[in-house]
Design an enzyme around this catalytic site. Sequence first.
Site, short mmCIF file in Angstrom:
data_model
loop_
_atom_site.label_atom_id
_atom_site.label_comp_id
_atom_site.label_asym_id
_atom_site.label_seq_id
_atom_site.Cartn_x
_atom_site.Cartn_y
_atom_site.Cartn_z
N ASP A 28 -2.23 -2.83 3.44
CA ASP A 28 -2.84 -2.58 4.74
C ASP A 28 -1.96 -1.61 5.54
O ASP A 28 -1.58 -0.56 5.03
CB ASP A 28 -3.07 -3.89 5.48
N TYR A 173 -3.57 -0.19 16.47
CA TYR A 173 -4.64 0.71 16.02
C TYR A 173 -4.79 1.88 16.99
O TYR A 173 -4.90 3.03 16.57
CB TYR A 173 -5.96 -0.07 15.91
N HIS A 230 -7.96 -7.98 -0.38
CA HIS A 230 -7.16 -7.25 0.59
C HIS A 230 -5.85 -7.95 0.93
O HIS A 230 -4.83 -7.31 1.12
CB HIS A 230 -7.99 -7.06 1.87
#
Length: 254
Positions: A28, A173, A230
């Site tokens: 990630d 982000y 993931h």
Amino acid sequence: MTAHAVARIFGKLMSRLGHHRYYVQGGDWGSYITSIMGMLLPEHVKGLHINTVAGASTPWKQVIIGSYFPSLFLPAKDHHMVWPAITKLFDLLMETGYFHLQATKPDTIGHSLTDSPIGLAAYILEKFSSLTNITWRDLEDGGLNEGWQIDDLLNNIMVYWMNGNMASAMRFYKENVPLFKDNINKCQIKVPSGVADFPGEISFLRKPETWVRYKYINLLQYNSMPRGGHFAALEEPQLLAEDFRLFVRRVKTS
């Protein structure tokens, strides 16, 4: 606090701890951070191992033309990773709402979740459903009872709840997205690299080996894992650790 800043902080930390040559591993955001470490600190990074290929861009012309002539670009065994493109686009639209929200208005939802343990749990657990197995999003319980131990999920949620750091996690982000077009992100990575491709990874994050080599030009290892998604380090720690050890041995003998 961008990924570039985190990469520098990690490098400085390792130096202060007395480790001047080391291996890095990430998934990630961790794959993006460690990839930047490989670019910025090649004299220190002996090898880079990732289980999410965050640093490699998608050659969209190949995706479009390959929808009609896939064998022009990839071997047959990799076709399913890219095509049918409409399926990958659907997954992208269905699974990136959180990304857009966190990249544009992180504090709005971030402070709301910091004030609600049930809201925080719902927000996080939704990702553990679809990013572990995309088909679980259609199940009543999101597949969580099938694929996870409740204590593992609660432990993860509590890290955010007890520390009150969900808003700052979301803001990461917003800090990073404007930098995706930086020249540094276009640089090739020359340190020895390895990739563990887990089949349950969200489809638009998976990259076939041919595409990975555009970015990671010293790719020594690319392994297709038998299971896992993931959250590989939490889902399949033994598989990930074994692949990492194999990569280290390969670097040492290369």
